[in-house]
Structures are given as structure tokens and as C-alpha cells.
Design an enzyme around this catalytic site. Sequence first.
Site, mmCIF file in Angstrom:
data_model
loop_
_atom_site.group_PDB
_atom_site.id
_atom_site.type_symbol
_atom_site.label_atom_id
_atom_site.label_comp_id
_atom_site.label_asym_id
_atom_site.label_seq_id
_atom_site.Cartn_x
_atom_site.Cartn_y
_atom_site.Cartn_z
ATOM 1 N N ASP A 154 89.544 45.669 -37.838
ATOM 2 C CA ASP A 154 90.655 46.668 -37.505
ATOM 3 C C ASP A 154 91.663 46.365 -38.282
ATOM 4 O O ASP A 154 91.469 45.611 -39.351
ATOM 5 C CB ASP A 154 90.663 46.560 -35.835
ATOM 6 C CG ASP A 154 91.597 47.788 -35.419
ATOM 7 O OD1 ASP A 154 91.157 48.740 -35.105
ATOM 8 O OD2 ASP A 154 92.886 47.381 -34.965
ATOM 9 N N LYS A 189 86.838 45.228 -27.807
ATOM 10 C CA LYS A 189 87.644 45.130 -28.838
ATOM 11 C C LYS A 189 88.100 43.578 -28.592
ATOM 12 O O LYS A 189 88.012 43.163 -27.516
ATOM 13 C CB LYS A 189 88.940 46.035 -28.460
ATOM 14 C CG LYS A 189 89.811 46.368 -29.598
ATOM 15 C CD LYS A 189 89.236 47.423 -30.581
ATOM 16 C CE LYS A 189 89.920 47.391 -31.834
ATOM 17 N NZ LYS A 189 89.511 48.582 -32.757
ATOM 18 N N THR A 225 85.683 55.598 -41.692
ATOM 19 C CA THR A 225 86.771 56.065 -40.836
ATOM 20 C C THR A 225 87.729 57.174 -41.509
ATOM 21 O O THR A 225 87.824 58.123 -40.836
ATOM 22 C CB THR A 225 87.710 54.853 -40.072
ATOM 23 O OG1 THR A 225 86.616 53.836 -39.689
ATOM 24 C CG2 THR A 225 88.472 55.500 -39.073
ATOM 25 N N LYS A 232 85.211 56.890 -27.349
ATOM 26 C CA LYS A 232 84.616 57.190 -28.441
ATOM 27 C C LYS A 232 83.184 56.710 -28.833
ATOM 28 O O LYS A 232 82.506 57.744 -29.759
ATOM 29 C CB LYS A 232 85.745 56.206 -29.355
ATOM 30 C CG LYS A 232 85.377 56.415 -31.085
ATOM 31 C CD LYS A 232 86.340 55.410 -31.697
ATOM 32 C CE LYS A 232 87.631 55.381 -31.314
ATOM 33 N NZ LYS A 232 88.784 54.595 -32.053
HETATM 34 P P1 NAP Z 1 94.565 47.937 -41.902
HETATM 35 O O1 NAP Z 1 93.779 48.109 -43.153
HETATM 36 O O2 NAP Z 1 94.969 46.676 -41.765
HETATM 37 O O3 NAP Z 1 95.945 49.087 -42.254
HETATM 38 C C1 NAP Z 1 97.078 49.147 -41.674
HETATM 39 C C2 NAP Z 1 97.856 49.991 -42.205
HETATM 40 O O4 NAP Z 1 98.873 50.377 -41.058
HETATM 41 C C3 NAP Z 1 98.767 48.984 -43.088
HETATM 42 O O5 NAP Z 1 99.332 49.779 -44.056
HETATM 43 C C4 NAP Z 1 99.742 48.570 -42.148
HETATM 44 O O6 NAP Z 1 101.147 48.117 -43.156
HETATM 45 C C5 NAP Z 1 100.293 49.670 -41.354
HETATM 46 N N1 NAP Z 1 100.706 49.389 -40.139
HETATM 47 C C6 NAP Z 1 100.346 48.555 -39.415
HETATM 48 N N2 NAP Z 1 101.011 48.106 -38.328
HETATM 49 C C7 NAP Z 1 102.185 48.899 -38.268
HETATM 50 C C8 NAP Z 1 103.328 49.195 -37.743
HETATM 51 N N3 NAP Z 1 103.676 48.465 -36.601
HETATM 52 N N4 NAP Z 1 104.074 50.027 -38.459
HETATM 53 C C9 NAP Z 1 103.905 50.748 -39.237
HETATM 54 N N5 NAP Z 1 102.831 50.626 -40.182
HETATM 55 C C10 NAP Z 1 101.957 49.580 -39.575
HETATM 56 O O7 NAP Z 1 94.197 48.529 -40.750
HETATM 57 P P2 NAP Z 1 92.973 49.951 -40.767
HETATM 58 O O8 NAP Z 1 91.528 49.435 -40.300
HETATM 59 O O9 NAP Z 1 93.389 50.773 -41.763
HETATM 60 O O10 NAP Z 1 93.469 50.493 -38.986
HETATM 61 C C11 NAP Z 1 94.563 51.492 -39.029
HETATM 62 C C12 NAP Z 1 94.526 52.153 -37.761
HETATM 63 O O11 NAP Z 1 93.320 52.831 -37.724
HETATM 64 C C13 NAP Z 1 94.436 51.446 -36.371
HETATM 65 O O12 NAP Z 1 95.138 51.976 -35.509
HETATM 66 C C14 NAP Z 1 93.123 51.172 -36.171
HETATM 67 O O13 NAP Z 1 92.884 50.761 -34.645
HETATM 68 C C15 NAP Z 1 92.351 52.555 -36.601
HETATM 69 N N6 NAP Z 1 90.923 52.276 -36.740
HETATM 70 C C16 NAP Z 1 90.506 51.720 -37.581
HETATM 71 C C17 NAP Z 1 88.979 51.932 -37.943
HETATM 72 C C18 NAP Z 1 88.515 50.971 -38.937
HETATM 73 O O14 NAP Z 1 87.164 51.445 -39.191
HETATM 74 N N7 NAP Z 1 89.224 50.195 -39.738
HETATM 75 C C19 NAP Z 1 88.222 52.709 -37.251
HETATM 76 C C20 NAP Z 1 88.944 53.227 -36.089
HETATM 77 C C21 NAP Z 1 90.203 53.202 -35.977
HETATM 78 P P3 NAP Z 1 101.331 46.633 -43.226
HETATM 79 O O15 NAP Z 1 100.193 46.309 -44.503
HETATM 80 O O16 NAP Z 1 102.826 46.574 -43.786
HETATM 81 O O17 NAP Z 1 101.043 45.808 -42.203
#
Ligand code: NAP
Length: 460
Positions: free
Chosen positions: A180, A140, A224, A128
Amino acid sequence: MTITQELNQKEMKLAKNYVNNVYEKVTNRNPGENEFHQAVKEILDSLVPVLAKYPKYMENSILERLVEPERLIIFRVPWIDDQGKIQVNRGYRVQFNSAIGPYKGGLRFHPSVNSSIIKFLGFEQIFKNALTAQPIGGGKGGSDFDPKGKSDNEIMRFTQSFMTELSKYIGPDIDVPAGDIGVGAREIGYLFGQYKRIRGGYEAGVLTGKGIGYGGSLTRTEATGYGVVYFVNEMLKDQGESFDGSTVIVSGSGNVSIYAIEKATQLGAKVIACSDSNGYIYDEDGLDLETIKRLKEVERKRISEYVKEHPNAEYYEGCSGIWSIPCDIALPCATQNEINEEAAKILVANGVKAVGEGANMPSTLDAIEIFLNSHVLFGPAKAANAGGVAVSALEMSQNSMRLAWTFEEVDAKLHVIMENIYKNSMNAAAEFGHPGNLVVGANIAGFRKVADAMIAQGVI
Ligand code: NAP
């Protein structure tokens, strides 16, 4: 059959055998690490044509070296809870590959975190980051710490203990973590504060996703989610379609989801459903983003609360049902393996036109095959969600130059980066005989940059 075709078949067979051997070694050496195996398999299988065409990658044992992290650090994180009791969590940082720049990748705080999850995320991150065309390697980290239900003071004590150990291994030119799942602005603030206190200097570039007042970049919060929508928009444009007037489902309601909803809505789409780890909400009139932002970003409440303020909306327990709602565009933005074969079949049967992966590895290998075979436009995570790390790299640039670009400047750069990732992935897919297949295209485009740098730097 011409000699060229015969040669080609022979080389393809050799490359396939090589890939199978490396994959077998990975499964033997990393037993039980299913997520890591899955990520490796997805990438290795798609590299066969490039290995067949350029045997130098096999001769230099590039795959054997790529699948082995340069370093995996595992450490104890002791901290004291509000009751005065000592708690112990486990911390991780995988420094996977530094061929094209310092290790770069987020920190995840979630009870599911283990070596397999951290390694799958770190491995994906290598490719990526290369796709963004920024000088950043792959890393990571995280912990099995669960921030849910913890007080601010507990979060601070935990993150300070975590950083006390992590600080020994990171630095602006060594390894630059970011957020993350479970690590947002609050956690990055505490992590930065503790790093500064331990190192005694102001090394702004050691973390990205910082607050705007102390070295953060405008647009990083949105990057993102916006980036996923920019990427899917490119896929749609190529087919003469757009977000305008389409119906969209976004899973999750965290950082990526919220800003994917925002940008899709700005482009004229109606986003009708989103979720958290307990369940999902469906609002046929279109979600009210301001309510979601307040509930999730400010009040840190469950998504079920939404229906109390919007009685026309419906709440359903459980996450997987969200994919049974008919939509034109699906953006899985929550977590790994949230779309399995069954969910993919339902989405296809309901006429989904495009799927853009905001989360990392949200679709299983079976689900990806269904999307590709059904000619659904499919934007794989390492391409579609690269906007976050791309803007993190822009944050590092601003920190080095000691200046700050405007929101519009960073957003414009993000837009161009996402367009280029799309173009480069499409070109690589076509060049290696899989036109339109962005899984193959993104993997090959990212791989070649890293592999060539590894060869240039010798056996290290
Ligand atoms: P976040 O702000 O912590 O939000 C995660 C969301 O997903 C929350 O709504 C959470 O619900 C839900 N979730 C987490 N674990 C889950 C599960 N096992 N089953 C169903 N829902 C679940 O995290 P984020 O930064 O948005 O990241 C989300 C995804 O994007 C991840 O895969 C991460 O690796 C990827 N990502 C993030 C970034 C970034 O810049 N942040 C960049 C690239 C990729 P709850 O609140 O109930 O836990």
C-alpha cells in the site's frame, strides 16, 4: 398509501434506527478515530434498504459483528538506523473479517498511520474483497514508519524487524498482506525474505505483490491503476462516452497513479496533471509518463523535478490546487480525504463528468454528496480500486497451482472482474431503489456476500 408502502416505511424506520444505534456504539467505543467513523458511516447509511428488506441481518446482529474487528494486533518495531541509534516504530495488523476467506489487505508505511487509519482501511477492505468475487476476507496493516529519506539498509532493517513480529500472525491460509502507500516491490521483497527465514519453508502465498522472479504475478504492479480506468470506462460506456479525447487529472504519482495514467493514455485520454505530497505538476500538452516513472520508481525523487526536464510544464506547491484545473475525468489516487467539499464544488463547476477513486476514501462524505447530487458519474473506491486486490488473489491462485499466467491472461481476467464489479454494483443499486448510485450498489453487493456467509457460519 397501500399496506405494502406502509410496511415498507415502518421497516425502513426500524432499519434506520438500527443503523444509527450501531453507529453510535462505534463512535463511543472507538473515540477519536475519525477516519474509521467516516468509513463506517458511509457504509452503514447505504445499507438501510437491504436491512429493511431482509430483517435477518438485524436479527443476527450482523452490523454489530461487522464493525468489530476479529483481531487488532499492535506491536513494537525496534530497529537500528545508519548512525547506530535505536529507533522504535509502532506496527499494526487488523484482521477484520474472515467470513469468506483468509484476511487480505495491504501494509501501509506512512507517519500518519494509527489505529483509526488501519481500521478504516481494514473495514473497507471487507466489502471490496467481497466485490471481487474472490475468496478473500478483510485485513490491513502497517506502521507509522516513514520510508522517505531512509537508506536501503534502513528500510531492510525496519522491514525485517516488522516481519519478525508480524510472522506470528500470518500465513497463506490465515492472513496474506500486500503493499500500500510506502510499501512497494522493494519492501515486499525484504518482508518475504524475512518471513521465509523465520518459517524455514517456501510459502509463496503468504504475501502478494512479490517480484516476478519469486512468485509474483504479472500485471499485479499495474492492476489497481489499470482497474480504476477499466471501471471508469464502464461508467462512461453506459453514457455513450469514453476516455478517448478526454482530459484527465490523476492525483499522486505512486503505484496506483502511474498505472492509471498509463491506461488512460492508452485509451486515448490526455492526462494533464499529477502530484505528490509536496505539490502538483500541470502539463497542458499531456504528461510524459516515462519521465514520471523514472523519477518516482527508479530515482525516488520529488515530482517537482519533472519541470526541469519539461520546461513547458508548471509546478505548484501544495496538493489541493490540482482539483482547480478543469478536466473531464478526475482520478484521485493519492490518499484519504484529498477531495473535500470545496474541491468537489470546483470540479463540478469546471464540468467534470466522472470521478473514479483510485485511492481509499479520497473523497469526504460531503464531497461524495456533491458529486451524486450533481449527477457526476462517481466510482467509489471499494469498487473502482478493487483491481489490485483482485489480482493479488489471482497471484495466490497461481502460487497454489505452482504456475504463472501471462500478462495478457491476467489483464484479461482483471478486465472481466472490473466489468462484473460494475455490473453487480449497478444491479444492486437498482434493486434497492437507488439506480445509478454506485456507492449504495457497491456497499450492498459486498455486504450481502459477507453477511450471508457470517449467518451460515453461526455466532463466531
Ligand atoms: P504509493 O505508491 O506510496 O503512492 C502514494 C502517492 O500518494 C505518492 O505520490 C504520495 O506522495 C502521495 N501521497 C501520500 N500521502 C499523501 C498525502 N497525505 N497528501 C498528498 N499526497 C500523498 O501508494 P499507492 O500504492 O499508489 O497507494 C495510493 C492510494 O491507493 C492509497 O490510498 C492506497 O490505500 C490506495 N490503494 C492502493 C492499492 C495498491 O495496489 N497499491 C490498491 C488499492 C488501493 P509522496 O511520494 O510525496 O508521499
